[in-house]
Design an enzyme around this catalytic site. Structure first.
Site, PDB file in Angstrom:
ATOM      1  CG  HIS A  43      -2.033   0.896   1.070  1.00 52.77           C
ATOM      2  ND1 HIS A  43      -2.121   2.122   1.566  1.00 52.77           N
ATOM      3  CD2 HIS A  43      -3.230   1.015   0.361  1.00 52.77           C
ATOM      4  CE1 HIS A  43      -3.074   2.766   1.538  1.00 52.77           C
ATOM      5  NE2 HIS A  43      -4.075   1.979   0.916  1.00 52.77           N
ATOM      6  CB  ILE A  49       0.366   6.366   2.228  1.00 51.09           C
ATOM      7  CG1 ILE A  49      -0.914   5.447   1.298  1.00 51.09           C
ATOM      8  CG2 ILE A  49       1.338   7.480   1.089  1.00 51.09           C
ATOM      9  CD1 ILE A  49      -1.772   6.576   0.390  1.00 51.09           C
ATOM     10  N   GLY A  52      -5.924   4.638   5.393  1.00 48.33           N
ATOM     11  CA  GLY A  52      -6.775   5.438   5.889  1.00 48.33           C
ATOM     12  C   GLY A  52      -7.331   4.673   7.063  1.00 48.33           C
ATOM     13  CB  VAL A  53      -9.382   1.424   7.512  1.00 49.58           C
ATOM     14  CG1 VAL A  53     -10.262   1.558   6.353  1.00 49.58           C
ATOM     15  CG2 VAL A  53      -8.216   0.394   6.812  1.00 49.58           C
ATOM     16  CD  GLU A  57      -8.015  -0.701  15.162  1.00 47.50           C
ATOM     17  OE1 GLU A  57      -7.950  -1.009  15.977  1.00 47.50           O
ATOM     18  OE2 GLU A  57      -9.432  -0.609  14.556  1.00 47.50           O
TER      19      GLU A  57
END
Length: 139
Positions: A43, A49, A52-53, A57
Site C-alpha cells: 500500500h 502510505i 486510511g482505515v 483504527e
C-alpha cells in the site's frame, strides 16, 4: 506512558499506540509508523502510505487507552459500531509520527462516542468520529 498493552487487547502487528496521556479533557497519543510495517509492502510499493482505515483504527485505539486512563472501563471488549465521519487530508508515510488528539463526545462502560484529529507535525492528516460498543466478548 509505558505498558500500552495493559490498556489495550491489541498486539503487534496491530497495535498502533506508542504513548498516551490525558491533558484536561483531551486524550493525547502518538504512534510512529516504521519502514518495515507490514502494510507498506502492498500500500503502495512505489509510494508507501498508511491506509486510511488504519489511521482511524489508530485513533480508536488511542481513545480506548484514554478512556481507561479516565476511569471508563468497558464491560467487555469495545468494537467499532460506526465510523460516522472520516476525512483524510495528507498521506502518512514511513517514519512519520502521528500525534492524535481524541475527545469523548459521550462515554460509558458500554458505549464510546469519540472524535479525533491525527497530525503529522502541524499538518492535519486525518479527522474522524466513531462509535464503539461493548461487544459482550471478554477483554
Amino acid at each position: 506512558m509505558n505498558h500500552i498493552e495493559t490498556y489495550l487487547p491489541h498486539r503487534p502487528p496491530f497495535l498502533f499506540v506508542d504513548d498516551a496521556h490525558i491533558e484536561g479533557e483531551t486524550i493525547i497519543a502518538t504512534h510512529t509508523f516504521h519502514d518495515d510495517d507490514w502494510f507498506f509492502k502492498g500500500h503502495f510499493p512505489s509510494f508507501p502510505i498508511v491506509p486510511g482505515v488504519l489511521l482511524v483504527e489508530s485513533m480508536a485505539q488511542a481513545g480506548g487507552v484514554g478512556a481507561k486512563l479516565m476511569g471508563i472501563y468497558p464491560k467487555s471488549l469495545f468494537m467499532f459500531a460506526k465510523i460516522k465521519e472520516a476525512r483524510f487530508k495528507r498521506p502518512v508515510r514511513p517514519g512519520d509520527t502521528l500525534k492524535m488528539e481524541i475527545l469523548n463526545v459521550r462515554a460509558s462502560s458500554v458505549f464510546l462516542h469519540q472524535k479525533g484529529v491525527g497530525k503529522v507535525g502541524d499538518e492535519i492528516a486525518v479527522e474522524a468520529e466513531w462509535i464503539s460498543i461493548s461487544s459482550g466478548v471478554p477483554e
